[in-house]
Design an enzyme around this catalytic site. Structure first.
Site, short mmCIF file in Angstrom:
data_model
loop_
_atom_site.label_atom_id
_atom_site.label_comp_id
_atom_site.label_asym_id
_atom_site.label_seq_id
_atom_site.Cartn_x
_atom_site.Cartn_y
_atom_site.Cartn_z
CG ASN A 9 -1.75 1.25 1.32
OD1 ASN A 9 -1.78 2.05 0.38
ND2 ASN A 9 -2.44 1.44 2.43
CE LYS A 11 -0.30 3.30 4.67
NZ LYS A 11 -0.24 3.42 6.12
CG HIS A 95 -5.96 2.05 5.07
ND1 HIS A 95 -5.54 2.95 6.02
CD2 HIS A 95 -4.94 1.18 4.89
CE1 HIS A 95 -4.32 2.64 6.39
NE2 HIS A 95 -3.93 1.57 5.72
CD GLU A 97 -2.96 5.59 6.66
OE1 GLU A 97 -2.93 5.68 5.42
OE2 GLU A 97 -2.03 5.08 7.32
CD GLU A 167 -3.51 -2.27 7.23
OE1 GLU A 167 -2.39 -2.47 6.77
OE2 GLU A 167 -4.16 -1.23 7.00
N GLY A 173 2.39 2.54 10.83
CA GLY A 173 3.33 3.65 10.72
C GLY A 173 4.07 3.97 12.01
CB SER A 212 5.08 -1.69 12.05
OG SER A 212 4.69 -0.34 12.30
P1 13P Z 1 2.84 0.58 7.76
O1 13P Z 1 3.39 -0.68 7.13
O2 13P Z 1 3.57 1.81 7.34
O3 13P Z 1 2.69 0.43 9.23
O4 13P Z 1 1.36 0.77 7.17
C1 13P Z 1 0.50 -0.29 7.17
C2 13P Z 1 -0.67 0.07 6.36
O5 13P Z 1 -1.39 0.99 6.67
C3 13P Z 1 -0.90 -0.71 5.14
O6 13P Z 1 -2.17 -0.48 4.63
#
Ligand code: 13P
Length: 252
Positions: A9, A11, A95, A97, A167, A173, A212
């Protein structure tokens, strides 16, 4: 036997030149395709580039979100058929976010899961609890609520057309991945919930862990019996690291 799946991902990151380096390195990376699949989800403007570089390869690509509508006055949105037109096989839905900023609700994720499958896309459906919810000990309640919203919309059989991803928000992150044992417990719980409704589907559906995932924890996470791979954010921005994560999945 479920095949492993690793999804990048990316982002809101990347540019034409950096993406080219990343995608070409991924193609050249010695990943094992015999028992694992790999997907790259890029920002919408770069789907054309992903298609032109990955077309004909075993690596699939996808969007990071989509509208439930096919067309109309939805400024800033992208429809399922637009993703299909650019060769997408997958799309991320729900997601955290997007949930956290109020764009996505349980209801809208269910509706979009259904719209994606109708268009022939495989939704990667994200669930996960916040830190406060984790500390309150209600991870199970939160993830089941999120999953049930989709089951309510499409029925349990509808899940077969997609992939699930746990997740935990506190692991995204932060560099603090869930322990393999915690992730395994939650995934086993989710699979158990599906099993009560459809035992065969529970055995076949892929459930990923995200939060992570790095080169140095991927193998341990992916070795757990219910973890079928990873949804990888930050580490997918480092080409070498992402290739190692893909290789870890291929080794198991
Ligand atoms: P990280 O791997 O940066 O923690 O993000 C995970 C994520 O949100 C994947 O969709």
């Amino acid at each position: 036997m479920r095949r492993k799946l690793v999804v990048a991902n990316r982002k809101m990151n990347g540019n034409l030149s950096g993406n080219k380096v990343f995608l070409e390195a991924l193609l050249a990376g010695t990943c094992d395709y015999s028992n694992a699949d790999y997907v790259v989800c890029v920002p919408h403007p770069y789907l054309f580039q992903a298609e032109s570089i990955l077309k004909g390869s075993p690596i699939a690509w996808g969007g990071q979100n989509m509208s439930r509508y096919e067309s109309g006055a939805y400024t800033g949105s992208v429809s399922p058929s637009m993703l299909v037109e650019f060769g997408c096989e997958y799309v991320i839905i729900g997601h955290s976010e997007r949930r956290q900023r109020g764009h996505d609700t349980d209801l809208s994720t269910g509706e979009r899961f259904e719209a994606a499958t109708k268009a022939g896309l495989k939704p990667i459906f994200c669930m996960g609890e916040t830190l406060a919810e984790y500390e309150e000990g209600i991870t199970d309640i939160v993830t089941i609520r999120q999953l049930n919203a989709v089951i309510h919309e499409i029925g349990v059989q509808g899940l077969a057309k997609g992939v699930l991803a746990y997740e935990p928000v506190w692991a995204i992150g932060t560099g603090k991945a869930a322990s393999p044992e915690h992730a395994q417990n939650v995934l086993s719980f989710l699979r158990g919930h599906i099993e009560v409704l459809d035992a065969e589907l529970a055995q076949n559906i892929r459930i990923l862990y995200g939060g992570s995932v790095k080169a140095d924890n991927a193998e341990k996470l992916f070795s757990m019996p219910d973890i079928d791979g990873g949804l990888v954010g930050g580490a997918s921005l480092n080409t070498e690291e992402f290739v190692s994560i893909c290789q870890a999945a291929g080794r198991i």
